[in-house]
Write an enzyme that holds these catalytic residues in place. Structure first.
Site, PDB file in Angstrom:
ATOM      1  N   ARG A   1       0.858  -1.192   0.000  1.00 47.09           N
ATOM      2  CA  ARG A   1       0.000   0.000   0.000  1.00 47.09           C
ATOM      3  C   ARG A   1       0.888   1.233   0.000  1.00 47.09           C
ATOM      4  NH1 ARG A   1      -2.371   0.105   6.244  1.00 47.09           N
ATOM      5  NH2 ARG A   1      -0.399  -0.416   7.217  1.00 47.09           N
TER       6      ARG A   1
ATOM      7  N   ASN B   1      -4.440   7.276   3.852  1.00 45.96           N
ATOM      8  CA  ASN B   1      -4.208   6.692   5.173  1.00 45.96           C
ATOM      9  C   ASN B   1      -2.774   6.957   5.608  1.00 45.96           C
ATOM     10  OD1 ASN B   1      -4.474   4.842   7.511  1.00 45.96           O
ATOM     11  ND2 ASN B   1      -2.954   3.681   6.353  1.00 45.96           N
ATOM     12  N   GLU B   2      -2.613   7.554   6.763  1.00 43.97           N
ATOM     13  CA  GLU B   2      -1.275   7.876   7.281  1.00 43.97           C
ATOM     14  C   GLU B   2      -0.375   8.287   6.116  1.00 43.97           C
ATOM     15  OE1 GLU B   2       0.051   4.499   9.585  1.00 43.97           O
ATOM     16  OE2 GLU B   2      -0.991   5.207  11.350  1.00 43.97           O
TER      17      GLU B   2
ATOM     18  N   GLU C   1      -6.924   6.371  14.893  1.00 47.06           N
ATOM     19  CA  GLU C   1      -6.614   4.949  15.108  1.00 47.06           C
ATOM     20  C   GLU C   1      -5.987   4.807  16.483  1.00 47.06           C
ATOM     21  OE1 GLU C   1      -4.159   3.142  12.084  1.00 47.06           O
ATOM     22  OE2 GLU C   1      -5.069   4.392  10.536  1.00 47.06           O
TER      23      GLU C   1
ATOM     24  N   GLU D   1      -2.040  -8.445   8.621  1.00 48.26           N
ATOM     25  CA  GLU D   1      -2.172  -8.035  10.025  1.00 48.26           C
ATOM     26  C   GLU D   1      -2.930  -9.083  10.826  1.00 48.26           C
ATOM     27  OE1 GLU D   1      -3.713  -4.025   9.692  1.00 48.26           O
ATOM     28  OE2 GLU D   1      -1.730  -3.274   9.135  1.00 48.26           O
ATOM     29  N   GLN D   2      -2.621 -10.347  10.512  1.00 50.77           N
ATOM     30  CA  GLN D   2      -3.399 -11.447  11.090  1.00 50.77           C
ATOM     31  C   GLN D   2      -3.429 -11.473  12.607  1.00 50.77           C
ATOM     32  OE1 GLN D   2      -1.569 -14.730   9.008  1.00 50.77           O
ATOM     33  NE2 GLN D   2      -3.547 -15.286   8.140  1.00 50.77           N
TER      34      GLN D   2
ATOM     35  N   HIS E   1      -3.186  -8.954  14.612  1.00 50.93           N
ATOM     36  CA  HIS E   1      -3.532  -7.642  15.175  1.00 50.93           C
ATOM     37  C   HIS E   1      -4.907  -7.737  15.815  1.00 50.93           C
ATOM     38  CE1 HIS E   1      -4.346  -3.360  15.417  1.00 50.93           C
ATOM     39  NE2 HIS E   1      -3.135  -3.099  14.971  1.00 50.93           N
TER      40      HIS E   1
HETATM   41  C1  GAL Z   1      -1.583   1.812  11.089  1.00 40.91           C
HETATM   42  C2  GAL Z   1      -2.265   1.868   9.731  1.00 40.91           C
HETATM   43  C3  GAL Z   1      -3.464   0.949   9.695  1.00 40.91           C
HETATM   44  C4  GAL Z   1      -3.096  -0.410  10.207  1.00 40.91           C
HETATM   45  C5  GAL Z   1      -2.539  -0.260  11.587  1.00 40.91           C
HETATM   46  C6  GAL Z   1      -2.212  -1.572  12.245  1.00 40.91           C
HETATM   47  O1  GAL Z   1      -0.333   2.417  11.071  1.00 40.91           O
HETATM   48  O2  GAL Z   1      -2.694   3.174   9.467  1.00 40.91           O
HETATM   49  O3  GAL Z   1      -3.953   0.882   8.386  1.00 40.91           O
HETATM   50  O4  GAL Z   1      -2.165  -0.982   9.359  1.00 40.91           O
HETATM   51  O5  GAL Z   1      -1.369   0.509  11.524  1.00 40.91           O
HETATM   52  O6  GAL Z   1      -1.657  -1.357  13.519  1.00 40.91           O
END
Ligand code: GAL
Length: 697
Positions: free
Chosen positions: A133, A171-172, A339, A387-388, A390
């Site tokens: 991404r 995003n970020e 977030e 991100e399994q 997470h």
């Molecule tokens: C952030 C990101 C999110 C997701 C998250 C996971 O930095 O903006 O899309 O990846 O981390 O912790």
């Protein structure tokens, strides 16, 4: 009696400071809490159940579409909004507002297949490929063409829809490899340089190309500077500024496309991750384009500054959450946290479970800092993809709330249950220590290129001052060059290592002090001009008149042979930076070198100027305690009341409520007055503890 005690007693008796008005889009009171949802990750049959569950758990908004480009436009020009429409309807039926996100970070495979020239190239020359991404160049016209099309479609569909609360761009924002070394970017960089310097000779002068025979005959000879190959330092700083400006221009482009179609009831933000991507991104460049900047924070990633004790890995970095909020809020006056992790994450150095209570504490901390909303990342733990492991609010079965999820629910109930206190105004003692912190990203970039001591880290210098201000209990706003500096709003202005200055900035600082402000400049400030050249003068001579002292020279030491600087009866070790000062008549010495061949010389000074004062702290001490004591002394001398908190215990005031949180392994005994009315927690603040009180007796 402790000073903290005193200000609590005085609240309500001395009048009050009135804070700036909030953005009309964001709630005045409370802190609505929402949660990210990716319908495209789950069977359609589960959407209704999941969305309903969010509402039942107390969430008041959700967040859609951030990375969903390939599901919204699976084939070029063929759009599918049916699934998103259903989810928006389900959210509205459940009583949830929606933050809609533009899917620009994830161009579909058909797009990068057709236009591989938009792909970002890493410093090693390798191109990013589909399957990640943020891998497309924000400023590439082919990419922008498709971004414009998808964003327009979304805006036409949802821009007048009252169920959509607001918009997040991208995003970020950043390039996946931080900087883009593609041939396209090289062309753009040359164009940017032409705009900036006009003639190649001006660039040659600004970059000091006489050094090492680097003179250019024309702009097309310029390549992207490679920091690993001893590149010209001025070129490196320019390339980083250019990159930040291109990211900001990409955001501005999307904001313009959206604004053509959306209602003025919907807002536009983006979620900056300052701690990961600065200095390649500068949120202040987006001031005019966003309604407000939001921020993201993953406190347990182990990359951040924390208390460094036995529980820090579980409690995370409260200092960086605090700074992230202050930075994002200072861009446009308000912010929300877009977030916030609800539990373990997957990408830290290692990923510990948060201490029970920590997730709730983070939410309360965000509330105390002034976040207008908070959003959990994410509702469900993903079963596939990058991100399994997470955590989400729900466990992998999709229906069981995990521990951090229950803490969200607790915080939602507690924060939502605070009665509004519309008449509450910031207590005078609190307003009396409000501080403006100077933010100069170009100076940070310059020192990144020229640290000049292996131990120099501009971030830790900045955090030393920021953390000291938080220990004093000061509310902090970041200010940049050109912002209004008003001593009535900010009695203190702290400038950490602004290595580059120009005449306008020097005049603004002087005017601020003359009008009654207390200006505190630190080592390296004013060393260079706006091009990053040393002045053709003695060291930092342009600030001598302002600080009332001459700076004879600076010294560096090896860590194993630190020097000592004396302040009052105490001595503090230093090795990274020590200035040797010669005060002029009327300037007071605050701290002196206790050893070295310049023993007895001043290391920190202060002088009165007009109705205010100017102090210069020419040092970086080991551990930062000397900087804390010096700042504390300046605050007390100016008549401010200070809290004297331990590091990583934070106390904030918001809308009539005091909120204390503890990111350390030790309990802390809050010096509350007898009149304090406790709403949550106790006088003794345990690790991960939260104490909330009012004190208007
Ligand atoms: C952030 C990101 C999110 C997701 C998250 C996971 O930095 O903006 O899309 O990846 O981390 O912790």
């Amino acid at each position: 009696m402790r000073l903290f005690h005193l200000f609590v007693l005085f609240w309500g008796t001395l009048g009050a400071y009135v804070p700036a008005t909030a953005q009309p889009w964001l709630p005045e009171t409370g802190m609505p809490i929402g949660v990210y949802y990716y319908p495209e990750h789950w069977p359609e049959a589960q959407w209704g159940r999941d969305i309903q569950r969010m509402a039942e758990l107390g969430f008041s908004f959700t967040h859609f579409a951030e990375f969903a480009w390939s599901r919204l436009e699976p084939v070029e020009g063929q759009y599918d909004f049916a699934w998103l429409d259903s989810c928006v309807t389900m959210a509205a039926e459940a009583g949830l507002k929606v933050i809609m996100c533009t899917p620009s970070p994830t161009p579909p495979a058909w797009l990068t297949e057709k236009h591989p020239e938009i792909l970002v190239v890493a410093q090693d020359g390798r191109s990013q490929q589909h399957g990640t991404r943020l891998h497309a160049a924000y400023n590439h016209p082919a990419y922008q063409h498709y971004v414009e099309k998808i964003v327009t479609r979304m805006a036409e569909r949802y821009g007048q829809d009252a169920r959509i609360w607001g918009w997040q761009l991208d995003n970020e924002p950043h390039y996946s490899s931080l900087y883009d070394y593609s041939p396209w970017q090289e062309k753009q960089f040359r164009h940017w340089l032409r705009q900036r310097y006009g003639q190649i000779d001006s660039l040659n002068r600004a970059w000091g190309t006489a050094f090492w025979s680097q003179d250019y005959n024309h702009f097309d000879q310029i390549h992207l500077p490679n920091p690993d190959r001893g590149a010209n330092p001025h070129a490196l700083v320019d390339f980083r500024r250019f990159s930040a400006e291109e990211v900001a221009a990409g955001l501005a482009f999307q904001a313009r496309v959206l604004r053509r179609h959306i209602s003025d009831q919907q807002w536009i933000t983006t979620n900056f991750a300052y701690y990961k991507f600065l200095p390649s991104v500068d949120p202040f460049l987006s001031r005019e384009d966003l309604d407000f900047a939001s921020h993201t924070m993953y406190l347990t990633s182990q990359f951040l500054d924390d208390a460094g004790d036995a529980l820090s890995h579980r409690l995370g970095s409260g200092l960086e959450l605090s700074f992230s909020q202050d930075l994002a809020r200072s861009v446009d006056g308000e912010t929300g946290i877009m977030e916030l992790q609800p539990g373990q994450i997957n990408w830290g150095r290692f990923n510990p479970q948060p201490l029970p209570g920590a997730v709730r504490m983070w939410l309360w901390h965000a509330y105390g800092l002034g976040d207008r909303f908070a959003c959990a990342y994410r509702f469900r733990q993903p079963l596939f993809g990058g991100e399994q492991t997470h955590y989400g609010i729900m466990m992998t079965d999709g229906v069981t709330v995990q521990r951090g999820g229950t803490e969200y629910m607790q915080a939602i109930e507690e924060i939502g249950g605070l009665p509004p206190r519309p008449a509450a105004q910031m207590p005078l003692a609190h307003a009396g220590r409000r501080t403006a912190l100077w933010w100069d990203q170009t100076s940070m970039l310059d020192m990144e290129v020229h640290p000049h001591h292996a131990g120099w880290n501009s971030w830790s210098v900045l955090y030393t001052y920021y953390s000291s201000l938080k220990r004093l209990g000061a509310p902090v706003d970041l200010v940049i060059a050109g912002d209004q500096l008003d001593p009535k709003v900010h009695p203190f202005l702290v400038v950490p290592a602004a290595i580059r200055v120009d005449a306008g900035t020097l005049a603004a600082w002087r005017a601020y002090a003359e009008a009654g402000g207390h200006l505190i400049l630190t080592a390296r400030t004013g060393t260079k001009d706006a091009h990053g050249h040393l002045w053709e003068a003695r060291q930092q001579e342009p600030i001598w008149d302002l600080i009332g002292a001459e700076i004879e020279y600076f010294d560096h030491l090896p860590a194993e042979h630190p020097g000592q600087i004396r302040l009052g009866e105490a001595s503090y070790p230093w090795h990274i930076w020590g200035d040797v000062l010669r005060p002029q008549a009327g300037t007071e010495v605050l701290a002196t070198h206790a050893d070295q061949f310049y023993a007895g010389a001043a290391a920190a000074t202060t002088r009165r100027l007009g109705k205010g004062s100017v102090s210069y702290l020419g040092l970086v001490s080991d551990g930062g305690e000397l900087e804390y004591q010096l700042l504390r002394g300046r605050f007390l001398a100016a008549g401010a009341e200070v809290m004297d908190l331990p590091p990583y215990v934070f106390v904030n005031w918001r809308s009539g409520y005091w909120v204390a949180v503890n990111y350390t392994a030790e309990a802390y005994d809050l010096p509350l007055s007898r009149g304090a009315n406790l709403l949550h927690g106790d006088r003794v603040l345990p690790p991960a503890g939260v104490t909330v009180w009012t004190a208007d007796r």
